[in-house]
Design a protein around this motif. Sequence first.
Motif, PDB file in Angstrom:
ATOM      1  N   GLU A  57       0.780  -1.040  -0.024  1.00 60.57           N
ATOM      2  CA  GLU A  57      -0.040  -0.019   0.194  1.00 60.57           C
ATOM      3  C   GLU A  57       0.972   1.190   0.022  1.00 60.57           C
ATOM      4  OE1 GLU A  57      -3.055  -0.154  -0.459  1.00 60.57           O
ATOM      5  OE2 GLU A  57      -3.631  -1.965   0.211  1.00 60.57           O
ATOM      6  N   ARG A  58       0.777   2.011  -0.968  1.00 60.05           N
ATOM      7  CA  ARG A  58       1.525   3.155  -1.221  1.00 60.05           C
ATOM      8  C   ARG A  58       1.049   4.494  -0.780  1.00 60.05           C
ATOM      9  NH1 ARG A  58       2.488  -0.442  -5.063  1.00 60.05           N
ATOM     10  NH2 ARG A  58       4.442  -0.580  -6.153  1.00 60.05           N
ATOM     11  N   THR A  59       1.787   5.395   0.158  1.00 63.23           N
ATOM     12  CA  THR A  59       1.251   6.625   0.385  1.00 63.23           C
ATOM     13  C   THR A  59       2.550   7.501   0.258  1.00 63.23           C
ATOM     14  OG1 THR A  59       2.150   6.265   2.501  1.00 63.23           O
ATOM     15  CG2 THR A  59       0.196   5.705   2.354  1.00 63.23           C
ATOM     16  N   THR A  60       2.197   8.747   0.474  1.00 64.77           N
ATOM     17  CA  THR A  60       3.375   9.722   0.092  1.00 64.77           C
ATOM     18  C   THR A  60       4.697   9.521   0.865  1.00 64.77           C
ATOM     19  OG1 THR A  60       1.407  11.398  -0.096  1.00 64.77           O
ATOM     20  CG2 THR A  60       3.745  12.336  -0.010  1.00 64.77           C
ATOM     21  N   HIS A  61       4.526   9.142   1.870  1.00 65.39           N
ATOM     22  CA  HIS A  61       5.641   9.211   2.775  1.00 65.39           C
ATOM     23  C   HIS A  61       6.254   7.711   3.347  1.00 65.39           C
ATOM     24  CE1 HIS A  61       5.630  13.513   2.965  1.00 65.39           C
ATOM     25  NE2 HIS A  61       4.619  13.429   3.603  1.00 65.39           N
ATOM     26  N   SER A  62       5.383   6.727   3.172  1.00 63.56           N
ATOM     27  CA  SER A  62       5.688   5.422   3.533  1.00 63.56           C
ATOM     28  C   SER A  62       5.137   4.362   2.743  1.00 63.56           C
ATOM     29  CB  SER A  62       5.133   5.183   4.983  1.00 63.56           C
ATOM     30  OG  SER A  62       3.841   5.445   4.846  1.00 63.56           O
ATOM     31  N   VAL A  63       5.333   3.227   2.953  1.00 62.43           N
ATOM     32  CA  VAL A  63       4.895   2.116   2.462  1.00 62.43           C
ATOM     33  C   VAL A  63       4.473   1.064   3.345  1.00 62.43           C
ATOM     34  CG1 VAL A  63       6.193   2.108   0.180  1.00 62.43           C
ATOM     35  CG2 VAL A  63       7.110   0.910   1.955  1.00 62.43           C
ATOM     36  N   THR A  64       3.490   0.351   3.263  1.00 63.86           N
ATOM     37  CA  THR A  64       2.976  -0.678   3.862  1.00 63.86           C
ATOM     38  C   THR A  64       2.746  -1.859   3.320  1.00 63.86           C
ATOM     39  OG1 THR A  64       2.114   1.058   5.415  1.00 63.86           O
ATOM     40  CG2 THR A  64       1.250  -1.033   5.952  1.00 63.86           C
ATOM     41  N   PRO A  65       3.137  -3.060   4.004  1.00 65.30           N
ATOM     42  CA  PRO A  65       2.755  -4.424   2.996  1.00 65.30           C
ATOM     43  C   PRO A  65       1.054  -4.642   3.226  1.00 65.30           C
ATOM     44  CG  PRO A  65       3.787  -5.087   5.025  1.00 65.30           C
ATOM     45  CD  PRO A  65       3.751  -3.256   5.242  1.00 65.30           C
ATOM     46  N   THR A  66       0.878  -5.252   2.294  1.00 66.04           N
ATOM     47  CA  THR A  66      -0.676  -5.876   2.328  1.00 66.04           C
ATOM     48  C   THR A  66      -0.575  -7.251   3.104  1.00 66.04           C
ATOM     49  OG1 THR A  66      -0.357  -7.109   0.175  1.00 66.04           O
ATOM     50  CG2 THR A  66      -1.542  -4.785   0.134  1.00 66.04           C
ATOM     51  N   GLU A  67      -1.555  -7.876   3.008  1.00 69.75           N
ATOM     52  CA  GLU A  67      -1.596  -9.391   3.898  1.00 69.75           C
ATOM     53  C   GLU A  67      -0.690 -10.130   3.011  1.00 69.75           C
ATOM     54  OE1 GLU A  67      -2.512 -10.441   6.827  1.00 69.75           O
ATOM     55  OE2 GLU A  67      -2.807  -8.085   7.364  1.00 69.75           O
ATOM     56  N   ALA A  68      -0.969  -9.923   1.811  1.00 70.37           N
ATOM     57  CA  ALA A  68       0.001 -10.854   0.729  1.00 70.37           C
ATOM     58  C   ALA A  68       1.179 -10.702   0.807  1.00 70.37           C
ATOM     59  CB  ALA A  68      -0.742 -10.585  -0.777  1.00 70.37           C
ATOM     60  N   GLY A  69       1.678  -9.210   1.141  1.00 64.17           N
ATOM     61  CA  GLY A  69       2.807  -8.730   1.107  1.00 64.17           C
ATOM     62  C   GLY A  69       3.513  -9.300   2.449  1.00 64.17           C
ATOM     63  N   LYS A  70       2.672  -9.148   3.474  1.00 65.06           N
ATOM     64  CA  LYS A  70       3.324  -9.704   4.744  1.00 65.06           C
ATOM     65  C   LYS A  70       3.716 -11.171   4.735  1.00 65.06           C
ATOM     66  CE  LYS A  70       0.859  -6.405   7.701  1.00 65.06           C
ATOM     67  NZ  LYS A  70      -0.278  -6.293   8.535  1.00 65.06           N
ATOM     68  N   ARG A  71       3.042 -12.109   3.863  1.00 66.10           N
ATOM     69  CA  ARG A  71       3.236 -13.404   3.975  1.00 66.10           C
ATOM     70  C   ARG A  71       4.271 -13.501   2.881  1.00 66.10           C
ATOM     71  NH1 ARG A  71      -2.340 -16.583   2.721  1.00 66.10           N
ATOM     72  NH2 ARG A  71      -0.800 -18.400   2.912  1.00 66.10           N
ATOM     73  N   LEU A  72       4.284 -12.906   1.845  1.00 66.62           N
ATOM     74  CA  LEU A  72       5.301 -13.236   1.082  1.00 66.62           C
ATOM     75  C   LEU A  72       6.679 -12.756   1.684  1.00 66.62           C
ATOM     76  CD1 LEU A  72       6.669 -13.573  -1.617  1.00 66.62           C
ATOM     77  CD2 LEU A  72       6.380 -11.217  -2.403  1.00 66.62           C
ATOM     78  N   ALA A  73       6.773 -11.628   2.502  1.00 64.69           N
ATOM     79  CA  ALA A  73       8.171 -11.097   3.268  1.00 64.69           C
ATOM     80  C   ALA A  73       8.579 -12.223   4.168  1.00 64.69           C
ATOM     81  CB  ALA A  73       7.651  -9.675   3.717  1.00 64.69           C
ATOM     82  N   ALA A  74       7.743 -12.877   4.849  1.00 64.10           N
ATOM     83  CA  ALA A  74       7.872 -13.921   5.886  1.00 64.10           C
ATOM     84  C   ALA A  74       8.773 -15.050   5.106  1.00 64.10           C
ATOM     85  CB  ALA A  74       6.824 -14.600   6.507  1.00 64.10           C
ATOM     86  N   LYS A  75       8.375 -15.312   3.883  1.00 63.75           N
ATOM     87  CA  LYS A  75       9.134 -16.546   3.088  1.00 63.75           C
ATOM     88  C   LYS A  75      10.111 -15.961   2.168  1.00 63.75           C
ATOM     89  CE  LYS A  75       5.880 -19.917   4.454  1.00 63.75           C
ATOM     90  NZ  LYS A  75       6.310 -20.616   5.230  1.00 63.75           N
ATOM     91  N   ALA A  76      10.184 -14.788   1.823  1.00 68.18           N
ATOM     92  CA  ALA A  76      11.196 -14.129   0.903  1.00 68.18           C
ATOM     93  C   ALA A  76      12.593 -14.227   1.572  1.00 68.18           C
ATOM     94  CB  ALA A  76      10.956 -12.964   0.467  1.00 68.18           C
ATOM     95  N   GLN A  77      12.791 -14.011   2.949  1.00 68.12           N
ATOM     96  CA  GLN A  77      14.135 -13.938   3.321  1.00 68.12           C
ATOM     97  C   GLN A  77      15.128 -15.358   3.266  1.00 68.12           C
ATOM     98  OE1 GLN A  77      15.591 -10.977   4.423  1.00 68.12           O
ATOM     99  NE2 GLN A  77      17.150 -12.361   4.333  1.00 68.12           N
ATOM    100  N   ASP A  78      13.945 -16.394   3.512  1.00 68.06           N
ATOM    101  CA  ASP A  78      14.380 -17.857   3.306  1.00 68.06           C
ATOM    102  C   ASP A  78      15.060 -18.115   2.102  1.00 68.06           C
ATOM    103  OD1 ASP A  78      14.210 -18.152   6.247  1.00 68.06           O
ATOM    104  OD2 ASP A  78      12.137 -19.248   5.851  1.00 68.06           O
ATOM    105  N   LEU A  79      13.949 -17.604   1.121  1.00 71.01           N
ATOM    106  CA  LEU A  79      14.248 -18.159  -0.367  1.00 71.01           C
ATOM    107  C   LEU A  79      15.774 -17.111  -0.752  1.00 71.01           C
ATOM    108  CD1 LEU A  79      13.597 -19.019  -3.133  1.00 71.01           C
ATOM    109  CD2 LEU A  79      12.079 -16.963  -3.551  1.00 71.01           C
ATOM    110  N   LEU A  80      15.650 -15.965  -0.387  1.00 69.31           N
ATOM    111  CA  LEU A  80      16.979 -15.185  -0.651  1.00 69.31           C
ATOM    112  C   LEU A  80      18.353 -15.790  -0.150  1.00 69.31           C
ATOM    113  CD1 LEU A  80      15.757 -11.512  -0.323  1.00 69.31           C
ATOM    114  CD2 LEU A  80      16.324 -12.825  -2.605  1.00 69.31           C
ATOM    115  N   GLU A  81      18.227 -16.213   1.366  1.00 72.93           N
ATOM    116  CA  GLU A  81      19.162 -16.923   1.918  1.00 72.93           C
ATOM    117  C   GLU A  81      19.600 -18.216   1.142  1.00 72.93           C
ATOM    118  OE1 GLU A  81      18.463 -17.307   6.003  1.00 72.93           O
ATOM    119  OE2 GLU A  81      18.433 -15.400   6.419  1.00 72.93           O
TER     120      GLU A  81
END
Length: 315
Positions: A57-81
């Motif tokens: 979710e984009r705003t002028t000064h910040s970005v906030t993950p959607t629920e899908a974004g939160k789930r992807l972020a939780a798995k993404a670090q393991d994938l990148l490692e």
Amino acid sequence: MLYQPRNHLDLEALRTFVIAIELGSFTATAQVLYKTPSAISYRIKGLEDNLGIKLIERTTHSVTPTEAGKRLAAKAQDLLELHQCFYDELDIIKTGIESSFTLVVNNLLYDDAAAARLLAHLSDKFHSAAFKVQKSVFMGVWDYMIHDGGSFAIGAPSFHSIDESFVATPLGLVEWTLVCGPNHPILRSKKTVDEEALRDYPAVNIQDSSIHSDGRPAWRLMGQEEILVPNLETKILCHRAGLGIGFLPRPIAAERIERGELCELHAKDVARQPSPMSYVRPKKDTGLIGNYLELLIEQRHELIQPFLSPLEPER
């Protein structure tokens, strides 16, 4: 069932997404990655389009993950490692240099200054590797090698491997000297120094650091009290303070006896058998750092010699 390929996942875009979530700002992410904020936004938008789901979710000064974004972020670090580990393994295959290397050293042989010099030398020679030195007590050396991913050990107890996955090569023997502090009451006693006299005073011993396997039984007479300490340095200070008696490696004891910090005890019919020590590496290890350390040991190189100085030749 055959694997069905999906759209290509842009791992650099995924890394950008993870950093943006952590920092909460395209501007901060752009500073970290040396990009413009618009380039960061464009890359993440491409990731969303590729996956077919809104991640931020984009705003002028910040970005906030959607629920899908939160789930992807939780798995993404393991994938990148995992991705990084894959390329680390490829580097080992191509160059023969281990991506990480943990040297385990027996507490009895450990030398702070020598460890620092050796690390500096290895880091300069194998600059792509991440190094760690682990000081362990007696069977804790084997414990760390078997269960915690040690790469190479100096001072593993025994001349033979206790696990078929490792090769042990003899280094020498730890010969022992019985000591006490210069003001210890046993030195003023008129009794013969034998088992009966020694039993009146506690034995100071180092706690074996083994967790997964049985530790070494420390030297102690039947019925004798015991003081357990975490390392050799504390044991020596306890002896100097007159807290108890115990055995030290002969060269270490001799140095402190000569300085008047400790006294040797000649006790009738009381001795400790020499302790065999080896260097150990995994049986299938062909890495260049392990090979190089093995060469330094065989040459009795000055970088290794301080670790070997407490040892007597194998009989």
